[in-house]
Write an enzyme that holds these catalytic residues in place. Structure first.
Site, short mmCIF file in Angstrom:
data_model
loop_
_atom_site.label_atom_id
_atom_site.label_comp_id
_atom_site.label_asym_id
_atom_site.label_seq_id
_atom_site.Cartn_x
_atom_site.Cartn_y
_atom_site.Cartn_z
CB SER A 20 -0.38 -2.02 -3.64
OG SER A 20 0.24 -0.89 -3.06
CB SER A 29 -0.88 0.08 1.26
OG SER A 29 -2.04 -0.69 1.13
CG ASP A 37 -0.96 1.82 -4.56
OD1 ASP A 37 -0.65 1.34 -3.47
OD2 ASP A 37 -0.45 1.47 -5.63
#
Lengths: 354, 354, 354, 354
Positions: free
Chosen positions: B274, B236, B276
């Site tokens: 992830s 992340s 983001d």
């Protein structure tokens, strides 16, 4: 508007807010609407142009949004509207297979008005919306020509016809005749007065679902008028919202999202095959194509006052849809296909009850 | 910033724009950052608080956006940010399983600061962002307590540490030690000068992909440092963008979308696992919680000047990510798991080559 | 592809994954590409058609998505792609002011192929993408004619030219000659093998920003070649992604979002004036226009395998962009405006260093 | 459902489709609902839990979507739902200031059920929805405790109460008592039979706007019952849609978007301060947390059959809202604030007219 009998002439009032002087999108100062209509047996179609203001729209853009209620549609220009928050051309409405021609005509119109486009400045984003009129119109014949778009723009006026005119000529709504309709609402906020106007091209829904001001009249009409489209229900509605409230794009988007309230209340279930598209613009906070200042003073609307704007949009859309149907005359088109007028039903009902 | 050795101290300069005085998000006037760090064997975690300004944020909201690059994340508060375009609390960063506690603490903090919330006015929208630090931290132990959030807010300052501190304490980035990093860029537009600052919590990617200013250094490091997380790559990155450019929400969103340029250039492929997330805010054009005027004068940015802002955001994010890694010390945490410091590698490299 | 010298012929390899046989979007089984090119002094433009498969695309639709990286563009057809998750026509690329003509031609082509459209079934959604080639091409002259679209479709083949051909004829990229480029990647997942292919029409960016595989070569070239567009930077990139991975629309959208990684690594900052648009489609999980079953068996991709697909998309896009430039010959067009070939620079560099 | 008098017991039928056996979201096989209610003078609040199926939801996720009608709300978990298209926890409903506690409790619950979370696999995405019950409940007192969430989950059953229970205990709707309501519809498509169920937590709107099956009853009630909230209208509605139709995420999203039709028909204008949030899930096409296959066979729904599903969703939502009000008893809460029961009004009306 043009001496047509409208919903309020039947004593039916949608909502509780006041309308503008014309009860029309043209109550928003500067907005004009023009039609070009083709009606000749199998050919029942046309073009409607909405002009956000009377100046050069490319040079002085209006803040705008699109909102897709259901995306089974081919409306052009929304990507750039969403990114930059502006409209820089008149908005053209026509039939689905006419969008290429309409876009090309609109590009030509803009090139003629603006020698800098594609030369010393960039290109232009044509905004074209459509519905499918194939039940009444020989849509495969591709009868929309570039000239028709130029004519519709030229015909733009604050007074304009509703119903089976312009791009609405061949449209069907709720199993009856659809077309172009409009309505407006006034917001009085302290000493400031604003207007929200709606214009629709109605072409959606099934007869049994029609609701007028809460009354499920569709089933009743269905018993009398069993003329139903035998094929698939491939509808659509285009909703144009105009306002003179100073809004940011985010705020305008919020208002555009309330169009669905008015739409739902006329009986729509937002059908799978219905391209339900809202284009909204505010005529204030204009954006210059050529701008030198690093920062630009604008006005935004007090978010806490939004509820009034939401109600205005919902009411205006609901009434504009019903006006589009009430004003539309019974129309016989392609292969003798026929759509009956809601207004004519209501006239009969009125004469019965009197 | 706090006398740590940063990317530029190794002679590496990202992009071509000037940085602010501190090369930090706190170069945006009013922005402060505070940490609370837990480091004790298996417990390597913490909290980072970003304060958009020094006043009462609920009463004087800042315009804000969220932008989800990849949504495998649990960041809270974005629905309301997207609708209203404002942030009304400090932004809290912590570990993934701490978000409930952090939200609850932030609610308590806001209730204490504002007696009207939930009483004479509505409620409050807590903004909490997270990354998963389970490789170095006993995240199942849920060691984040409400007090830690209060402390992080209290510690907020224009000068703050980067690297393995606060919420960044247990984070891993590109198979090395990640954490908190920051950077800023100055925009000179005629006589007007603006700042864009980025702060990241970096916790993404695989070692082999690391790129520093175009150089694919990851593969090189991998040869030396084969300490790789044995489990899944659940990364992340949280990216906070702050600016004093007067932007509408639409404009701010456009800038937030350029964070991905900086991210991509460090070697990310925006991995599946992830989360983001970008949160952006502008410290000008503030919105009063209590507002009587129907319309409010604000400033917007000249869209034609946007490219400079886009570059600034991309450069600041890229450098902030690298600062987060360069500043982070080698950390040994849960079960003896270890993440090596990029800065220490670069120190070795520097001594080798000298 | 057609014996042109491509990026890999200079020894430059993007990423670490294997390419398909042709290193082309046509490595995805069934995909074909055709060009029609106009080159005559002031007229440097054309059309490129991408066919998702060799059958009747309207009757057998392919699952598809659009993803708008930056919406300063006029790409048509995205509303319906987003709603229904399908493409039902070839994809046409052309210059910005040619979109109306291209749409109209594509409608005609579809009507001819399908007698049911607008008759016993609904209408059709033409997909047309564009970039602005006004620097090299007399775009105001509107030289794209309907015939050119038909020809481009007819020319579709698995082997096709790259560079200054078709719709890419007049395009500029990074201050050099842009155009059409392609690349592909192979995913080996256990016993299953899949392909992702990218085709781009490159028309964005500034020379100083060009990066080739991490090397900031743009500044170097700028010193030699100071031929820069004097007007505004009105760019764009169209990115077409094709794959034979069985993906749901949500999954395909995730992959389309990774195109920006490849784009960023070539030096783009996703400029304000750049309409950066991705259209992605999967050739499996086809949707019949006429379908009787209430539920339809399809396959979806294991989300945990997504990272490989993300990397493949990013690598293929980066290489496709560079191929579009390497393959494009130096072109002199409107008013003697000139764009130099990256390939020719690299040839010179190669001969210098040898 | 639990022997309460519901809308249909007053002879009012919404729409034309058949309901499921219980006319409840639990008609969708496997779905259960549990409440925990706090009622003690100033404390009128609680928790409602919706379980998508009876197994381990983390290990066997359900396909899911969120749809934000109006984002003035704090619902948690939507970012990941939107990205991955799955829900992996029970859905928790509570009051706005209880979301931190609810999220923390839900995390604890999931950790206990799954030893791998945060250890050998990644973390978990808690889904928590909220409305503001501050008119009847001392929301600042933060009376929701973790135990209440565990109890609500434990209480989940196919039979459950509606009205002023669980998270609905303190809610107000249309100036009357709101709360929890549910309804369902059956789709018969050839030989296949599917169910769509809706559960709402209603907390929106103004009394004058209430519409029951087309009848604008709100104004009438307003004349009798002038008990109106003196402060701002800070409402919300949470709408949970469940179905056993095999849908892709894109298709499920389309259905979730039709919730607004039902909402609009009860009189909502989607108020500015109303966080109107839809969470939809399908109990088929489950996604294993651990999955080895590269591709997974699923079923999708025939898009041409969508209209039936749209109508079902709209009807179920409209009826669920009205059930939430009809079933809710008159409640006196914080500071003696009072919300009258719609059911009690209707009982009086029924006795008058008989």
């Amino acid at each position: 508007m043009k001496n047509q009998k409208r919903l309020r002439d039947y004593g039916i009032v949608i909502g509780k807010m006041k309308t503008g002087k014309r009860n029309s999108i043209s109550d928003v100062d500067g907005v004009k609407v023009g039609h070009f209509t083709l009606k000749d047996n199998n050919i029942q179609t046309g073009v409607t142009a909405i002009l956000p203001h009377g100046g050069n729209i490319f040079k002085e853009k209006v803040m705008a949004v699109s909102h897709i209620i259901n995306g089974f549609g081919k409306t052009m220009g929304t990507i750039q509207i969403d990114e930059l928050g502006t409209i820089e051309t008149p908005i053209i409405l026509t039939n689905t297979l006419g969008i290429g021609t309409a876009a090309d005509a609109l590009i030509e119109y803009m090139l003629e008005q603006n020698e800098d486009i594609g030369n010393t400045t960039g290109t232009v984003n044509p905004v074209v919306c459509e519905c499918n009129d194939q039940y009444l119109n020989d849509i495969r014949g591709k009868h929309i020509k570039k000239l028709h778009i130029f004519e519709a723009i030229k015909n733009a006026d604050v007074d304009f016809e509703e119903g089976a005119v312009g791009a609405g000529r061949g449209m069907s709504c709720m199993g009856l005749k659809g077309g172009i309709g409009t309505s407006s609402r006034i917001l009085e906020l302290g000493e400031e007065v604003f207007t929200i106007g709606a214009l629709v091209m109605s072409n959606f829904g099934a007869k049994e679902n029609l609701i007028i001001d809460g009354v499920k009249i569709g089933k009743l009409i269905e018993e009398i008028d069993n003329n139903t489209y035998p094929g698939e229900d491939k509808g659509s509605i285009i909703i144009i919202l105009a306002t003179d409230i100073p809004l940011t794009v985010r705020q305008l988007k919020r208002i555009a999202k309330r169009a669905v309230v008015g739409l739902s209340r006329t009986g729509s279930y937002i059908g799978n095959g219905s391209g339900d598209v809202v284009i909204g613009f505010s005529t204030v906070n204009r954006i210059n194509h050529y701008e030198d200042r690093a920062t630009i003073p604008i006005k935004m609307f007090n978010e806490d006052k939004m509820d009034t704007a939401f109600r205005a949009a919902a009411e205006a859309v609901e009434e504009a849809i019903l006006n589009s149907m009430v004003c539309a005359e019974t129309t016989i088109g392609k292969d003798g296909n026929r759509r009956d007028s809601l207004g004519e039903f209501m006239d009969k009902g009125a004469s019965h009850s009197s």
